[in-house]
Design an enzyme around this catalytic site. Structure first.
Site, short mmCIF file in Angstrom:
data_model
loop_
_atom_site.label_atom_id
_atom_site.label_comp_id
_atom_site.label_asym_id
_atom_site.label_seq_id
_atom_site.Cartn_x
_atom_site.Cartn_y
_atom_site.Cartn_z
N GLU A 179 -7.90 -11.28 16.75
CA GLU A 179 -8.78 -11.28 15.59
C GLU A 179 -9.00 -12.70 15.06
O GLU A 179 -10.13 -13.11 14.80
CB GLU A 179 -8.21 -10.38 14.50
CG GLU A 179 -8.31 -8.90 14.84
CD GLU A 179 -7.55 -8.00 13.89
OE1 GLU A 179 -7.89 -6.80 13.83
OE2 GLU A 179 -6.63 -8.48 13.20
N THR A 186 -1.42 0.34 7.87
CA THR A 186 -1.49 0.60 6.43
C THR A 186 -1.75 2.07 6.10
O THR A 186 -1.05 2.65 5.26
CB THR A 186 -2.55 -0.29 5.78
OG1 THR A 186 -2.15 -1.66 5.94
CG2 THR A 186 -2.72 0.02 4.31
N SER A 228 0.81 -1.21 0.00
CA SER A 228 0.00 0.00 0.00
C SER A 228 0.85 1.26 0.00
O SER A 228 0.59 2.21 -0.76
CB SER A 228 -0.94 0.00 1.22
OG SER A 228 -1.83 -1.09 1.15
N GLY A 229 1.88 1.31 0.85
CA GLY A 229 2.72 2.50 0.92
C GLY A 229 3.55 2.70 -0.32
O GLY A 229 3.63 3.81 -0.87
N TYR A 265 -3.16 -7.80 18.31
CA TYR A 265 -4.41 -7.65 17.58
C TYR A 265 -4.62 -8.75 16.55
O TYR A 265 -5.76 -9.21 16.35
CB TYR A 265 -4.48 -6.26 16.94
CG TYR A 265 -3.55 -6.02 15.78
CD1 TYR A 265 -3.96 -6.24 14.47
CD2 TYR A 265 -2.25 -5.56 15.98
CE1 TYR A 265 -3.10 -6.02 13.41
CE2 TYR A 265 -1.39 -5.34 14.92
CZ TYR A 265 -1.82 -5.57 13.63
OH TYR A 265 -0.98 -5.36 12.58
N CYS A 319 -5.05 -7.02 6.25
CA CYS A 319 -6.28 -6.31 6.58
C CYS A 319 -7.49 -6.76 5.77
O CYS A 319 -8.55 -7.06 6.33
CB CYS A 319 -6.11 -4.80 6.37
SG CYS A 319 -4.46 -4.17 6.59
N CYS A 354 -1.32 -5.79 3.42
CA CYS A 354 -2.69 -5.40 3.76
C CYS A 354 -3.70 -6.01 2.81
O CYS A 354 -4.69 -6.61 3.22
CB CYS A 354 -2.81 -3.88 3.76
SG CYS A 354 -4.49 -3.32 4.17
N LYS A 362 -8.46 -10.68 6.01
CA LYS A 362 -8.85 -10.92 7.40
C LYS A 362 -10.21 -10.31 7.69
O LYS A 362 -11.07 -10.93 8.33
CB LYS A 362 -7.78 -10.33 8.33
CG LYS A 362 -8.08 -10.46 9.81
CD LYS A 362 -7.06 -9.65 10.59
CE LYS A 362 -7.15 -8.17 10.23
NZ LYS A 362 -6.07 -7.36 10.85
N LYS A 363 -10.45 -9.09 7.21
CA LYS A 363 -11.74 -8.44 7.47
C LYS A 363 -12.87 -9.20 6.77
O LYS A 363 -13.98 -9.31 7.30
CB LYS A 363 -11.69 -6.98 6.96
CG LYS A 363 -12.96 -6.15 7.26
CD LYS A 363 -13.06 -5.79 8.72
CE LYS A 363 -14.30 -4.93 9.02
NZ LYS A 363 -14.22 -3.58 8.46
N HIS A 423 -30.13 9.39 18.41
CA HIS A 423 -30.81 8.42 19.27
C HIS A 423 -31.76 7.55 18.46
O HIS A 423 -32.47 8.07 17.59
CB HIS A 423 -31.59 9.16 20.36
CG HIS A 423 -32.22 8.24 21.36
ND1 HIS A 423 -31.49 7.58 22.32
CD2 HIS A 423 -33.51 7.86 21.52
CE1 HIS A 423 -32.32 6.84 23.05
NE2 HIS A 423 -33.54 7.00 22.58
N ARG A 456 -1.35 -5.88 24.74
CA ARG A 456 -0.37 -5.02 25.43
C ARG A 456 -0.25 -3.68 24.70
O ARG A 456 -0.17 -3.63 23.48
CB ARG A 456 1.00 -5.71 25.48
CG ARG A 456 2.09 -4.91 26.17
CD ARG A 456 3.34 -5.77 26.33
NE ARG A 456 3.87 -6.21 25.05
CZ ARG A 456 4.74 -5.50 24.31
NH1 ARG A 456 5.15 -4.31 24.74
NH2 ARG A 456 5.20 -5.98 23.17
N GLU A 474 -24.04 7.81 20.54
CA GLU A 474 -24.49 8.97 21.32
C GLU A 474 -23.94 8.96 22.73
O GLU A 474 -23.87 10.01 23.40
CB GLU A 474 -26.02 9.04 21.36
CG GLU A 474 -26.68 7.94 22.17
CD GLU A 474 -28.19 8.09 22.25
OE1 GLU A 474 -28.65 9.24 22.42
OE2 GLU A 474 -28.90 7.08 22.15
N ARG A 517 1.88 -14.80 26.72
CA ARG A 517 2.99 -14.75 27.67
C ARG A 517 2.70 -13.77 28.80
O ARG A 517 3.14 -13.95 29.94
CB ARG A 517 4.27 -14.36 26.95
CG ARG A 517 5.51 -14.35 27.81
CD ARG A 517 6.75 -14.12 26.96
NE ARG A 517 6.67 -12.85 26.21
CZ ARG A 517 7.59 -12.44 25.36
NH1 ARG A 517 8.64 -13.20 25.11
NH2 ARG A 517 7.47 -11.29 24.74
#
Length: 459
Positions: free
Chosen positions: A182, A312, A15-16, A178, A49, A44, A52-53, A436, A205, A441, A199
Site C-alpha cells: 500500500e 479492525t 476500534s475494538g 499489505y 486504515c 485504525c 492510509k486510505k 452492464h 504471502r 458483472e 525476503r
C-alpha cells in the site's frame, strides 16, 4: 460481595475497545472506564486504515489525471503538495478523534488518560492511580516491529510515514505484506522512485497466487522495483542526509527514506499481564478462548493483541461479542469464516474465503478466472489489467473463495462476502443478472472453469 469502582475497565481505546465499552455501557448498563495513553481511536483511525486510505485517495488522483486526457480534458499546471495532503489528513483525524471522544461521553464511559497496567485480576494502575473492576478487557492492539540490524535507527515505520513533512524522492519499502504494498503504491503514484525489498519470492504471502502475481506485475508496470529473495543487512546515513542500504546480495541501494513494514507485534509489553497470571503466546499475544476470555477468569482480550485475525472490523465484532457474553448473559462467539478483506494497493485487492491452494487441499474444486482491461482505461491507453477469480466446490457447487485485483475490488468483494456468508452457489451467481457495463458483472458471467493443474499441458 466485592465492590469495584467499575464493572468494566478496558485498556486501549482503539476500534475494538471503544465498541466493547460503548456497548457494555449504553446497551447493557455497565459502569465502564477506558484507559488510553495516546489518541483515542487507536491504530485504525489514527495510525492505520483511515489516514492510509486518505493518502491512497490522494495518490490515485495521479492516475485520474492521466486518464482525463483520454476523455478530452486538458489539465495544465497540475502539481502535488505533500504538505497540504498531510495537513488535511491530520485535520480529518482530529475531527474523528473528537467524534470518538463524544461517542464515549454519550455512552457514559469514563476516559482515564494514561498508561494502564494490570496489577491483579481486578485492579488496573493508571499512571500511579489504581482503579478496580469486576472485569478487565485488554484491547491494546499491535505495534510495528523493526529488525536488529546496524543503522535501523534511520528507518521509519508506517506510523512515521503518515506524518513525513516532505515526500522523499527515493524510498525503499522493506516488506511484502499489505502495508508495504500500500505504501509503495502511495509513494510511487505521488512521484517517488520506489524499491520494495522482500525476503520471499513474491509479495502478499498468504493471499491467492493469482492475486499475488497479478498485483506484482501491475506494480512493476507502474515503475515500482521489487527486489525478491533479498534482505537489508545494514543502513548507513551519509553526510547529505541520504541513506545507503546494503543487501545480503551485496547490492547497495541509495534512498532518501527507508520504511519497514515487516510485521507487527501484540502490544503487551509493560501491561503487567504475566504478573497477573495471564498466559501469553511465544510471540507475546494474549491467549483467549472462543469467548475472548484469558486463563484468568476476570480478564478478557480482543483485537490484534490476541493475534488471531488482525482486522479492525474483526476487533469490533469481537468487542460486541464480548459485551453480549459478559454483560447481557448472551454467550456469543465470533464467526471467523469467510471474512472479506482488502488491500488498498494500486490497483486494489479484494478477497473473501479460501485461496485456490487452500481449497484444493481440502476438496475437488472448479476454478474460474477472468482477466481483462478495465473500461475506464480504454480511452486513456493506460496499461492496467483486472483479474477476477471464483473457487467453487465441485461436489456442492458452493462458492468457497472470491478474489479480485483491479479498480473497485474492495467495494465489489464486500457484496460477495454477504453472498458467501449466505451459502451462495455458482448456480446462484450464474442466475444473477449482471449490471452492464461494469467490472462486477464478470463475477456472474464466468462460465468455463480453468483446467485442473494435473491436466495442464507443459511444453
Amino acid at each position: 460481595m466485592a465492590t469495584y469502582d467499575y464493572d468494566l475497565i478496558t485498556i486501549g481505546a482503539g476500534s475494538g475497545g471503544v465498541r466493547a465499552s460503548r456497548i457494555a455501557a449504553s446497551w447493557y448498563g455497565a459502569r465502564v472506564a477506558i484507559v488510553e495513553s495516546s489518541r483515542v481511536g487507536g491504530t485504525c483511525v489514527m495510525r492505520g486504515c483511515v489516514p492510509k486510505k486518505l493518502l491512497v485517495y490522494g495518490a490515485h488522483v495521479a492516475e485520474d489525471l492521466e486518464d482525463a486526457l483520454g476523455y478530452g480534458w486538458t489539465i495544465e499546471g497540475a502539481r502535488h503538495d505533500w504538505g497540504a495532503l498531510i495537513a488535511n489528513k491530520e485535520r480529518e483525524l482530529e475531527r474523528l478523534e473528537g467524534v470518538y471522544h463524544r461517542l464515549l461521553r454519550d455512552a457514559g464511559v469514563t476516559l482515564l488518560e494514561g498508561r494502564g497496567r494490570v496489577v491483579d485480576p481486578h485492579t488496573v494502575e493508571v499512571d500511579g492511580t489504581t482503579v478496580t473492576a469486576r472485569t478487565i478487557l485488554i484491547a491494546t492492539g499491535g505495534w510495528p516491529t523493526l529488525p536488529d540490524i546496524p543503522g535501523i535507527e534511520h528507518a521509519i515505520t508506517s506510523n512515521e510515514a503518515l506524518d513525513l513533512p516532505s515526500r522523499p524522492d527515493r524510498v525503499v519499502v522493506v516488506g511484502g505484506g499489505y502495508i508495504a504494498v500500500e505504501f509503495a503504491g502511495i509513494f510511487n503514484a505521488l512521484g517517488s522512485r520506489v524499491t520494495e525489498v522482500i525476503r520471499a519470492g513474491q509479495i502478499l504471502r498468504g493471499f491467492d497466487e493469482d492475486v499475488r502475481d497479478t498485483l506484482a506485475a501491475e506494480m512493476e508496470k507502474k515503475g515500482i522495483r521489487i527486489r525478491r529473495e533479498c534482505q537489508i543487512r545494514s543502513i548507513e546515513k551519509r553526510d547529505d542526509g541520504s541513506l545507503s542500504l546494503l543487501t545480503d546480495q551485496g547490492e547497495e541501494i541509495e534512498a532518501d527514506a527507508v520504511m519497514y513494514a515487516t510485521g507487527r507485534a501484540p502490544n503487551t509489553a509493560g501491561l503487567g499481564l504475566e504478573h497477573a497470571g495471564v498466559r501469553l503466546t511465544k510471540g507475546g499475544a494474549v491467549e483467549v478462548d472462543q469467548w475472548n476470555r484469558t486463563n484468568v477468569e476476570s480478564i478478557y482480550a480482543i483485537g490484534d493483541v490476541t493475534d488471531r485475525v488482525n482486522l479492525t472490523p474483526v476487533a469490533i465484532k469481537e468487542g460486541m461479542a464480548f459485551a453480549a457474553t459478559v454483560f447481557n448473559d448472551t454467550p456469543t462467539v465470533m464467526d471467523y469464516a469467510a471474512i472479506p478483506s482488502a488491500v488498498f494497493s494500486q490497483p486494489p485487492v479484494g478477497t473473501v474465503g479460501l485461496t485456490e491452494g487452500q481449497a484444493r487441499a481440502q476438496e475437488a474444486v472448479d476454478v474460474y478466472v477472468s482477466r481483462f482491461r478495465p473500461m475506464k482505461v480504454t480511452l486513456s491507453g493506460r496499461d492496467e489489467k483486472t483479474m477476477m477469480k471464483l473457487i467453487v466446490a465441485r461436489a456442492t457447487d458452493r462458492v468457497l473463495g472470491a478474489h479480485m485485483v483491479g479498480m473497485d475490488a474492495p467495494e465489489i468483494i464486500q457484496g460477495l462476502g454477504i453472498a458467501m456468508k449466505a451459502g451462495a452457489t455458482k448456480a446462484h451467481f450464474d442466475a444473477t443478472v449482471g449490471i452492464h457495463p461494469t467490472a462486477a458483472e464478470e463475477f456472474v458471467t464466468m462460465r468455463e472453469p480453468i483446467p485442473d493443474p494435473s491436466f495442464e499441458h507443459t511444453e
